[in-house]
Design a protein around this motif. Structure first.
Motif, PDB file in Angstrom:
ATOM      1  N   PHE A 173     -10.624  11.111   7.426  1.00 26.03           N
ATOM      2  CA  PHE A 173      -9.175  11.232   7.281  1.00 26.03           C
ATOM      3  C   PHE A 173      -8.758  12.292   6.259  1.00 26.03           C
ATOM      4  O   PHE A 173      -7.573  12.606   6.142  1.00 26.03           O
ATOM      5  N   GLY A 174      -9.724  12.804   5.505  1.00 26.59           N
ATOM      6  CA  GLY A 174      -9.412  13.830   4.516  1.00 26.59           C
ATOM      7  C   GLY A 174      -8.906  13.292   3.207  1.00 26.59           C
ATOM      8  O   GLY A 174      -8.552  14.063   2.304  1.00 26.59           O
ATOM      9  N   LYS A 175      -8.861  11.993   3.085  1.00 22.88           N
ATOM     10  CA  LYS A 175      -8.416  11.356   1.851  1.00 22.88           C
ATOM     11  C   LYS A 175      -8.934   9.926   1.827  1.00 22.88           C
ATOM     12  O   LYS A 175      -9.466   9.429   2.823  1.00 22.88           O
ATOM     13  N   PHE A 176      -8.820   9.301   0.678  1.00 20.49           N
ATOM     14  CA  PHE A 176      -9.204   7.906   0.545  1.00 20.49           C
ATOM     15  C   PHE A 176      -8.122   7.178  -0.246  1.00 20.49           C
ATOM     16  O   PHE A 176      -7.780   7.619  -1.344  1.00 20.49           O
ATOM     17  N   PRO A 177      -7.605   6.065   0.310  1.00 19.12           N
ATOM     18  CA  PRO A 177      -7.847   5.496   1.632  1.00 19.12           C
ATOM     19  C   PRO A 177      -7.383   6.429   2.756  1.00 19.12           C
ATOM     20  O   PRO A 177      -6.713   7.420   2.494  1.00 19.12           O
ATOM     21  N   GLY A 178      -7.687   6.062   4.008  1.00 24.10           N
ATOM     22  CA  GLY A 178      -7.391   6.958   5.113  1.00 24.10           C
ATOM     23  C   GLY A 178      -6.000   6.843   5.679  1.00 24.10           C
ATOM     24  O   GLY A 178      -5.441   7.844   6.150  1.00 24.10           O
ATOM     25  N   THR A 179      -5.401   5.651   5.633  1.00 24.95           N
ATOM     26  CA  THR A 179      -4.114   5.432   6.307  1.00 24.95           C
ATOM     27  C   THR A 179      -2.982   5.050   5.365  1.00 24.95           C
ATOM     28  O   THR A 179      -1.850   4.877   5.805  1.00 24.95           O
ATOM     29  N   VAL A 180      -3.278   4.903   4.093  1.00 28.86           N
ATOM     30  CA  VAL A 180      -2.268   4.574   3.082  1.00 28.86           C
ATOM     31  C   VAL A 180      -2.483   5.506   1.892  1.00 28.86           C
ATOM     32  O   VAL A 180      -3.544   6.115   1.760  1.00 28.86           O
ATOM     33  N   PRO A 181      -1.494   5.660   1.007  1.00 24.38           N
ATOM     34  CA  PRO A 181      -1.641   6.632  -0.087  1.00 24.38           C
ATOM     35  C   PRO A 181      -2.673   6.225  -1.123  1.00 24.38           C
ATOM     36  O   PRO A 181      -2.945   5.036  -1.321  1.00 24.38           O
ATOM     37  N   SER A 182      -3.241   7.205  -1.811  1.00 24.88           N
ATOM     38  CA  SER A 182      -4.207   6.926  -2.874  1.00 24.88           C
ATOM     39  C   SER A 182      -3.535   6.301  -4.081  1.00 24.88           C
ATOM     40  O   SER A 182      -4.105   5.429  -4.746  1.00 24.88           O
ATOM     41  N   ILE A 183      -2.335   6.773  -4.393  1.00 27.79           N
ATOM     42  CA  ILE A 183      -1.522   6.236  -5.493  1.00 27.79           C
ATOM     43  C   ILE A 183      -0.248   5.670  -4.890  1.00 27.79           C
ATOM     44  O   ILE A 183       0.381   6.289  -4.023  1.00 27.79           O
ATOM     45  N   TYR A 184       0.173   4.525  -5.392  1.00 24.29           N
ATOM     46  CA  TYR A 184       1.300   3.822  -4.774  1.00 24.29           C
ATOM     47  C   TYR A 184       2.286   3.348  -5.827  1.00 24.29           C
ATOM     48  O   TYR A 184       1.884   2.806  -6.869  1.00 24.29           O
ATOM     49  N   VAL A 185       3.576   3.570  -5.573  1.00 23.19           N
ATOM     50  CA  VAL A 185       4.637   3.017  -6.416  1.00 23.19           C
ATOM     51  C   VAL A 185       5.672   2.298  -5.548  1.00 23.19           C
ATOM     52  O   VAL A 185       6.025   2.771  -4.478  1.00 23.19           O
ATOM     53  N   MET A 186       6.162   1.182  -6.037  1.00 29.41           N
ATOM     54  CA  MET A 186       7.205   0.362  -5.427  1.00 29.41           C
ATOM     55  C   MET A 186       6.876  -1.096  -5.725  1.00 29.41           C
ATOM     56  O   MET A 186       5.802  -1.557  -5.369  1.00 29.41           O
ATOM     57  N   PRO A 187       7.735  -1.804  -6.431  1.00 36.37           N
ATOM     58  CA  PRO A 187       9.107  -1.492  -6.829  1.00 36.37           C
ATOM     59  C   PRO A 187       9.186  -0.982  -8.272  1.00 36.37           C
ATOM     60  O   PRO A 187       8.160  -0.670  -8.882  1.00 36.37           O
ATOM     61  N   TYR A 188      10.418  -0.958  -8.800  1.00 33.09           N
ATOM     62  CA  TYR A 188      10.698  -0.534 -10.168  1.00 33.09           C
ATOM     63  C   TYR A 188      11.542  -1.616 -10.843  1.00 33.09           C
ATOM     64  O   TYR A 188      12.055  -2.527 -10.200  1.00 33.09           O
ATOM     65  N   LEU A 189      11.691  -1.473 -12.169  1.00 30.85           N
ATOM     66  CA  LEU A 189      12.610  -2.347 -12.902  1.00 30.85           C
ATOM     67  C   LEU A 189      13.411  -1.513 -13.880  1.00 30.85           C
ATOM     68  O   LEU A 189      12.835  -0.689 -14.598  1.00 30.85           O
ATOM     69  N   GLN A 190      14.733  -1.713 -13.888  1.00 32.86           N
ATOM     70  CA  GLN A 190      15.580  -1.046 -14.876  1.00 32.86           C
ATOM     71  C   GLN A 190      16.177  -2.084 -15.817  1.00 32.86           C
ATOM     72  O   GLN A 190      16.537  -3.180 -15.395  1.00 32.86           O
ATOM     73  N   ALA A 191      16.252  -1.723 -17.085  1.00 31.18           N
ATOM     74  CA  ALA A 191      16.858  -2.570 -18.110  1.00 31.18           C
ATOM     75  C   ALA A 191      17.934  -1.783 -18.831  1.00 31.18           C
ATOM     76  O   ALA A 191      17.779  -0.581 -19.071  1.00 31.18           O
ATOM     77  N   HIS A 192      19.025  -2.457 -19.181  1.00 28.28           N
ATOM     78  CA  HIS A 192      20.121  -1.799 -19.880  1.00 28.28           C
ATOM     79  C   HIS A 192      21.014  -2.837 -20.543  1.00 28.28           C
ATOM     80  O   HIS A 192      20.883  -4.047 -20.305  1.00 28.28           O
TER      81      HIS A 192
END
Length: 433
Positions: A380-399
């Motif tokens: 697939f040219g990357k690892f993992p093959g079908t999902v991203p190598s680095i993943y973000v979601m969700p986030y938290l905001q404070a105020h």
């Protein structure tokens, strides 16, 4: 925190705030001091200047979201490989949120008006020892965690508060002056590798269901895994994706509960473009966190792999190949400070015996995992093959909440007593200003 032994009254209230209050009081409260909604029913402009979180407020929130909570207790039995201790975990220390089989492959980044920061707790040893009643001293933990914050850039995270970088319903509120935005980031490459180790321990291997073929070379591992009944590769990667999402989400949820106890506004959400957050959107004017990434005609989306020297996925180019990445994971688990090194302290009466009772991944085991991992990368040219190598979601905001907005538009009860008293109990020195 100029003096970790002097805390405002609001901090003392946090230590007495109950879980039930946090659960029943949990609510997204988005309108902050300095905010403005320019149109619609809720048209309103705050009469207050933006008020950033104090250092104490930030470290309290961060510790709630990803703080070390002494030693991980491990999974004590696996029927397939008794009497050996199950050796799934990636870290010896526990944190405030769970991770599948103790893999713990995520860390926190955050941003405020002054900069972008990295909060490193993934491989921390026990930062405090539990008392005989099982408790930890929260103020001691806060002080220990302060040194784990590292500034990586000056100024607020550079993401335009407009579509397509921020969802339409968040442009007025996300990452504005005065807010603290926390970004849990997961190493999905490492998580999938840890998953391959887990399944190999349980005599399971995989085939490429995307290309409808077996993984070449697996026959030689017949005595280690069941090569006659492999599972689909897409299952491994989607399952890992779901596990890591749960890890990141429970971190944010822990922070969300802490907001109620502290009397801060904020919420957990996913309404930002993850590629823009990481810095992989392709727009040089939107550097985000600055993660390196690759493009390939085989992929519909760019693939982020890491931030050099800070947070690097267990895959190329940060490792020369997947064999080296497997070796790095084995070192994390079995090397000094790892969860299965006999010299790593622990919570047991005979911690050395407990940790050394886990079977070390031998050369054949590592080769079995690496063969599958390298096939994925080569195919697939990357690892993992079908999902991203680095993943973000969700986030938290404070105020800091603008209570006057809620008083104008909501019935009484829209915020808690902790919100009503926050300024006088956390910022009493500024109340006369």
């Amino acid at each position: 925190m100029t003096d970790s032994k002097i805390f405002p009254p609001g901090f003392e209230d946090v230590t007495r705030f109950t879980l039930l209050e946090a659960l029943l009081g949990r609510r997204a409260r988005r309108f902050f001091m300095g905010a403005s909604i320019p149109d619609g029913y809720f048209t309103y402009t705050s009469k207050h200047d933006p008020k950033p979180l104090s250092e104490l407020e930030q470290i309290t929130l961060l510790t709630a979201m990803a703080g070390n909570t002494a030693w991980h207790y491990m999974i004590m039995r696996g029927e397939v490989y008794v009497p050996n201790l199950s050796n799934y975990a990636g870290a010896a220390g526990g944190r405030t949120f769970p991770s599948a089989a103790g893999f713990h492959t995520s860390e926190l980044f955050f941003t405020d008006d002054d900069g972008v920061y990295f909060f490193e707790t993934r491989d921390a040893p026990a930062l405090d020892e539990r008392a005989v009643d099982g408790t930890l001293e929260f103020d001691i933990l806060l002080e220990a965690h302060r040194s784990r914050v590292r500034k990586i850039n000056d100024g607020r995270l550079k993401i335009p508060t407009q579509i397509p970088y921020v969802e339409a319903h968040n442009t007025w509120v996300v990452n504005h002056p005065g807010t603290t935005l926390v970004i849990p980031v997961g190493d999905l490459a490492q998580h999938v590798l840890a998953g391959l180790c887990y399944y190999t321990q349980n005599k399971v291997c995989f085939y490429d269901d995307i290309n409808r073929r077996d993984i070449k070379g697996m026959e030689r591992f017949r005595n280690l895994v069941d090569v006659e009944k492999p599972l689909p590769l897409s299952f491994l990667e989607l399952w890992s994706f779901a596990e890591l999402t749960a890890e990141l989400s429970t971190s944010c949820y822990a922070g969300m509960l802490m907001l109620q106890a502290m009397g801060l506004g904020g919420w957990m959400f996913n309404g930002m473009d993850s590629f823009s957050v990481l810095g992989t959107s392709g727009n040089p004017d939107v550097p985000g966190l600055g993660f390196r990434y690759d493009n390939d005609e085989r992929w519909a989306l760019p693939n982020p792999t890491g931030l050099e020297g800070i947070f690097e996925a267990y895959c190329p180019p940060h490792y020369k190949d997947m064999h080296a990445a497997v070796d790095a994971l084995v070192e994390r688990k079995f090397g000094p400070g790892g969860p299965f090194h006999p010299d790593t302290p622990g919570p047991w009466k005979e911690s050395g015996k407990v940790r050394s009772s886990a079977k070390v991944h031998d050369e054949l085991f590592r080769e079995c995992v690496a063969t599958q991992a390298q096939y994925i990368f080569d195919t697939f040219g990357k690892f993992p093959g079908t999902v991203p190598s680095i993943y973000v979601m969700p986030y938290l905001q404070a105020h800091h909440l603008d209570l006057e907005f809620y008083d104008q538009f909501f019935k009484p009860g829209a915020y808690l007593k902790t919100h009503a008293q926050h300024m006088e109990k956390w910022h009493f020195e500024t109340m006369s200003c």
